[in-house]
Design an enzyme around this catalytic site. Sequence first.
Site, PDB file in Angstrom:
ATOM      1  CG  PHE A   1       1.541  20.317 -28.392  1.00 45.49           C
ATOM      2  CD1 PHE A   1       0.632  19.284 -28.145  1.00 45.49           C
ATOM      3  CD2 PHE A   1       2.762  20.275 -27.728  1.00 45.49           C
ATOM      4  CE1 PHE A   1       0.934  18.259 -27.259  1.00 45.49           C
ATOM      5  CE2 PHE A   1       3.066  19.255 -26.841  1.00 45.49           C
ATOM      6  CZ  PHE A   1       2.142  18.251 -26.606  1.00 45.49           C
TER       7      PHE A   1
ATOM      8  CB  CYS B   1       0.337  21.857 -17.321  1.00 45.23           C
ATOM      9  SG  CYS B   1      -0.935  23.132 -17.232  1.00 45.23           S
TER      10      CYS B   1
ATOM     11  CD  GLU C   1       7.326  24.665 -33.311  1.00 42.78           C
ATOM     12  OE1 GLU C   1       8.404  24.168 -32.930  1.00 42.78           O
ATOM     13  OE2 GLU C   1       6.725  25.560 -32.681  1.00 42.78           O
ATOM     14  NE  ARG C   2       6.092  19.386 -31.245  1.00 41.42           N
ATOM     15  CZ  ARG C   2       6.551  18.706 -30.209  1.00 41.42           C
ATOM     16  NH1 ARG C   2       5.736  18.401 -29.209  1.00 41.42           N
ATOM     17  NH2 ARG C   2       7.806  18.328 -30.145  1.00 41.42           N
TER      18      ARG C   2
ATOM     19  CD  GLU D   1       5.157  18.384 -17.652  1.00 37.99           C
ATOM     20  OE1 GLU D   1       4.008  18.848 -17.543  1.00 37.99           O
ATOM     21  OE2 GLU D   1       6.132  19.065 -18.037  1.00 37.99           O
TER      22      GLU D   1
END
EC number: 1.2.1.27
Length: 486
Positions: free
Chosen positions: A154, A286, A181-182, A386
């Site tokens: 996403f 990331c 899907e977000r 994370e």
Amino acid sequence: MITTEIKRVKNHINGEWVESTGTEVEAVPNPATGKIIAYVPLSPKEDVERAVEAAKNAYETWSKVPVPNRSRMLYKYLQLLQENKDELSKIITLENGKTLKDASGEVQRGIEAVELATSAPNLMMGQALPNIAGGIDGSIWRYPLGVVAGITPFNFPMMIPLWMFPLAIACGNTFVLKTSERTPLLAERLVELFYEAGFPKGVLNLVQGGKEVVNSILENKEIQAVSFVGSEPVARYVYETGTKYGKRVQALAGAKNHAIVMPDCNLEKTVQGVIGSAFGSSGERCMACSVVAVLDEIADEFIDALVSETRKLKVGDGFHEENYVGPLIRESHKERVIGYINSGVADGASLLVDGRQIKEDVEGGYFVGATIFDGVNQNMKIWQDEIFAPVLSIVRVRDLEEGIQLTNQSKFANGAVIYTSSGKHAQTFRDHIDAGMIGVNVNVPAPMAFFAFAGNKASFYGDLGTNGKDGVQFYTRKKVVTERWF
């Protein structure tokens, strides 16, 4: 085009928008308000099978299209993306939440990935060496794999899909895309523009959904390769499952990126750089800076300046230009992040800026403000995990060697940065740091698309990264020919 009506998202299979054959759907909220903007289908296995069949049929003709012709069609796609930059940016802000400035930056990076794909005729060239023995010539030829697939997250709904399908298609493959899907709306627009550019039906297919779509892609025997970007546990699962079914897999995973701040750095630029890296895109990337290892000699001065500037950052809807930190993607993620902040406090870290306390009116949205911890150590979860949010941990170290040792203790090894004016320090950092992507006075060391993108250790599963020559090698197979004529 952005409208106020709630959209019913569809799949795109064999050149047509089609309803999912399943009945399960998921609501898609605007993260800044919590209001529903769309419903996305959680497609079943049957939809994936239809998409793969369409891609398989299209491959028979697409793979025979001359490489320069494929490149020309991608030039048209590139032009359409450039013409629709503003709209694409607004869609990203609407469904992802990042500020328009950050969204515009993402759009540009996606366009640069398509620019790389248009150079496929050059990147796909093989090698040849005549007269390797008496009257014998040797050569290497590159061919497409067939049907390949991409599974994307996403946080970069435009850039990451454009790392994948344009280059794969330029190499002669056909593609099945499963985006998050977000963030389904941007994926729809990318596919619309792709076919507006004139590509044959079935070359690119979009299947919306969740885990069932992922598993169906990994298990389908017709899919030759899978590209994935996402969290570390899922990346490991994708790699292990995909390779078990005989697929070529590249799985880009999580990160805990460190920056080392040296006493000889440009303090003002370093502070602004750390803020941009740690809190831009709400920390949901990331390559975000999660940990700063600052040398004792400059620690107090650096931290005072960092805290002072961070407290000026405004939190709110990404459509409002004055806001720097937008919402997190979902309420559940917000609660997870608050849990990490609580954990840091409980473990004894010093909370210098508390993102749980937001002064702006952000009712309904999933907001956590910029957060800074000092006095962090390797035993704390806020250092180990994370968090994927605007949460920054500061660790004080004696010297560069200790900073490098600290960084290399992380199980992740995606990116790492040093802020210094010393070439010697930069070289030492470059040679001894364990990270796939390294920055010297560069806030976010994500390379341009003509270089490969991949980390080390638990940040990457596979052999070939995305983009650059790695990307071409991933989406092609080579044949080595040894020939002699009588």
